[in-house]
Design an enzyme around this catalytic site. Structure first.
Site, PDB file in Angstrom:
ATOM      1  N   HIS A 138       0.833  -1.198   0.000  1.00  0.00           N
ATOM      2  CA  HIS A 138       0.000   0.000   0.000  1.00  0.00           C
ATOM      3  C   HIS A 138       0.870   1.250   0.000  1.00  0.00           C
ATOM      4  O   HIS A 138       0.731   2.113  -0.845  1.00  0.00           O
ATOM      5  CB  HIS A 138      -0.948  -0.001   1.201  1.00  0.00           C
ATOM      6  CG  HIS A 138      -1.982   1.063   1.133  1.00  0.00           C
ATOM      7  ND1 HIS A 138      -1.718   2.371   1.467  1.00  0.00           N
ATOM      8  CD2 HIS A 138      -3.279   1.023   0.753  1.00  0.00           C
ATOM      9  CE1 HIS A 138      -2.814   3.086   1.298  1.00  0.00           C
ATOM     10  NE2 HIS A 138      -3.775   2.286   0.870  1.00  0.00           N
ATOM     11  N   GLY A 139       1.760   1.358   0.971  1.00  0.00           N
ATOM     12  CA  GLY A 139       2.707   2.465   1.017  1.00  0.00           C
ATOM     13  C   GLY A 139       2.188   3.745   1.619  1.00  0.00           C
ATOM     14  O   GLY A 139       2.945   4.705   1.774  1.00  0.00           O
ATOM     15  N   ASP A 140       0.905   3.813   1.983  1.00  0.00           N
ATOM     16  CA  ASP A 140       0.366   5.037   2.572  1.00  0.00           C
ATOM     17  C   ASP A 140      -0.740   4.688   3.572  1.00  0.00           C
ATOM     18  O   ASP A 140      -1.834   5.242   3.526  1.00  0.00           O
ATOM     19  CB  ASP A 140      -0.162   5.964   1.466  1.00  0.00           C
ATOM     20  CG  ASP A 140      -0.349   7.411   1.944  1.00  0.00           C
ATOM     21  OD1 ASP A 140       0.251   7.798   2.971  1.00  0.00           O
ATOM     22  OD2 ASP A 140      -1.107   8.147   1.292  1.00  0.00           O
ATOM     23  N   VAL A 141      -0.447   3.752   4.474  1.00  0.00           N
ATOM     24  CA  VAL A 141      -1.410   3.375   5.501  1.00  0.00           C
ATOM     25  C   VAL A 141      -1.459   4.497   6.527  1.00  0.00           C
ATOM     26  O   VAL A 141      -0.444   4.878   7.106  1.00  0.00           O
ATOM     27  CB  VAL A 141      -1.018   2.038   6.173  1.00  0.00           C
ATOM     28  CG1 VAL A 141      -1.941   1.726   7.337  1.00  0.00           C
ATOM     29  CG2 VAL A 141      -1.016   0.904   5.155  1.00  0.00           C
TER      30      VAL A 141
ATOM     31  N   ASN B  42      -6.992   6.602   5.208  1.00  0.00           N
ATOM     32  CA  ASN B  42      -7.116   5.542   4.208  1.00  0.00           C
ATOM     33  C   ASN B  42      -7.690   4.248   4.772  1.00  0.00           C
ATOM     34  O   ASN B  42      -7.673   3.219   4.114  1.00  0.00           O
ATOM     35  CB  ASN B  42      -5.759   5.273   3.553  1.00  0.00           C
ATOM     36  CG  ASN B  42      -5.321   6.421   2.685  1.00  0.00           C
ATOM     37  OD1 ASN B  42      -6.125   7.236   2.248  1.00  0.00           O
ATOM     38  ND2 ASN B  42      -4.034   6.506   2.432  1.00  0.00           N
TER      39      ASN B  42
END
Length: 163
Positions: free
Chosen positions: A11-14, A18
């Site tokens: 994901h990289g943007d938890v 989000n």
């Protein structure tokens, strides 16, 4: 997200924005923008995109995004939930650093628990969540649990609360 797909999804943007909850409070992950920027066979990227308050320090330093990077980010989310404080990159991530330092010194970080939710009957649950957050926030990527392990432990904690 990491275990049910045929291909590896990072994901990289938890972050809280989000993680959506449906009517039954079942979490749904949104905004897979960063995951699309990384080639399917790669884990390195030179683009640092997303909220730096939740980013894995290894990713920030080396551009290495792994499944365990999302675990780190989720650890920050857990910390925010139990403390009711926001992690902020602009203040040098003091919340995370101070929490880890306090945990290291005292083996517990009860001073970080929000006073309204730190009632006596909730202390054991908060201690368990704090311990899980510490594991997720480990600077040694190999010491972090997998997201599946985190999910399983949260399920067990949830079941123990219903007894």
């Amino acid at each position: 997200m990491h275990s049910k797909a045929n291909i590896k999804i990072l994901h990289g943007d938890v972050k809280p924005a989000n993680i959506l909850l449906d009517d039954n409070f079942v979490p749904k992950i949104s905004d897979f923008g960063i995951s699309r920027l990384i080639a399917r066979d790669k884990e390195h990227t030179t683009s640092i995109i997303g909220d730096m308050s939740y980013m894995d320090p290894v990713y920030l330093q080396e551009g290495l995004l792994t499944k365990k990077s999302d675990v780190y980010s989720f650890g920050v989310v857990i910390l925010e939930l139990i403390s009711r404080r926001r992690a902020m990159h602009s203040d040098n991530n003091k919340l995370v650093k101070n929490f880890l330092e306090a945990h290291k010194k005292q083996k517990k970080a009860t001073e970080f628990f929000d006073k309204e939710i730190a009632m006596t009957e909730d202390l054991e649950l908060l201690d368990s969540l704090a311990g899980l957050a510490v594991e997720c926030l480990s600077l040694d990527v190999d010491e972090r649990p997998t997201m599946m392990e985190v999910a399983e432990r949260l399920l067990i904690l949830g079941r123990s609360r219903k007894v």
